[in-house]
Write an enzyme that holds these catalytic residues in place. Structure first.
Site, short mmCIF file in Angstrom:
data_model
loop_
_atom_site.label_atom_id
_atom_site.label_comp_id
_atom_site.label_asym_id
_atom_site.label_seq_id
_atom_site.Cartn_x
_atom_site.Cartn_y
_atom_site.Cartn_z
N ASP A 12 133.92 87.21 65.01
CA ASP A 12 134.48 86.15 65.84
C ASP A 12 133.63 84.88 65.73
OD1 ASP A 12 135.63 84.58 67.86
OD2 ASP A 12 135.85 86.28 69.22
N HIS A 14 134.38 81.95 67.64
CA HIS A 14 134.70 81.07 68.76
C HIS A 14 133.43 80.67 69.50
CE1 HIS A 14 138.66 82.94 68.07
NE2 HIS A 14 139.12 81.77 68.48
#
Length: 145
Positions: A12, A14
């Site tokens: 990930d 983000h």
């Protein structure tokens, strides 16, 4: 000062959520070690061990946290760490029933599980309660200044 390790697990990338959390926890008087995005389980454990952290805060927004966190607490235990562990974000693809998602991650060993709509203050207060202490007066005065 209470040290917390913060990062986004797995593949990930983000970054916005952990940036907000880093600022909120630091403003609340915690020492925050932000490992950034695409952090491995091993990196979380090594950082917590090296910094004698009291908590590990795992973020995941791309929906694959279950796969990324499989075996995480076994690594924490193998390292002999006594840490409180939180996870939050969009933890499952197509997440419709958050109570079910919460139960899944609690069964994996996380002390608290938060959805992506959780206000950072809620997590801060939960951590203070779970660690059994409030921010020292000296820290509170510094934050209020």
């Amino acid at each position: 000062m209470t040290t917390v390790i913060l990062g986004v697990i797995g593949s990930d990338a983000h970054v916005v959520g952990i940036t907000i959390l880093e600022r909120a926890f630091a403003a609340a008087g915690f020492e925050v070690v932000n490992l950034g995005v695409q952090t491995s389980q091993t990196e979380f454990v090594a950082a917590a061990d090296a910094r004698d952290a009291e908590a590990i805060l795992v973020s995941s927004l791309y929906g694959h946290a279950k796969q990324d966190c499989k075996g995480f607490h076994e690594q924490v235990d193998a390292a002999g760490l006594d840490v409180t562990t939180y996870i939050g974000g969009n933890l499952a693809v197509g997440q419709n029933d958050f109570d079910e998602t919460r139960a899944t991650f609690e069964a994996m060993g996380f002390d608290r599980v938060f959805d992506s709509e959780t206000d950072p203050e809620e997590a801060i207060e939960a951590l203070r309660a779970d660690l059994g202490h409030r921010m020292p007066e000296s820290e509170r005065a510094r934050v209020d200044a």
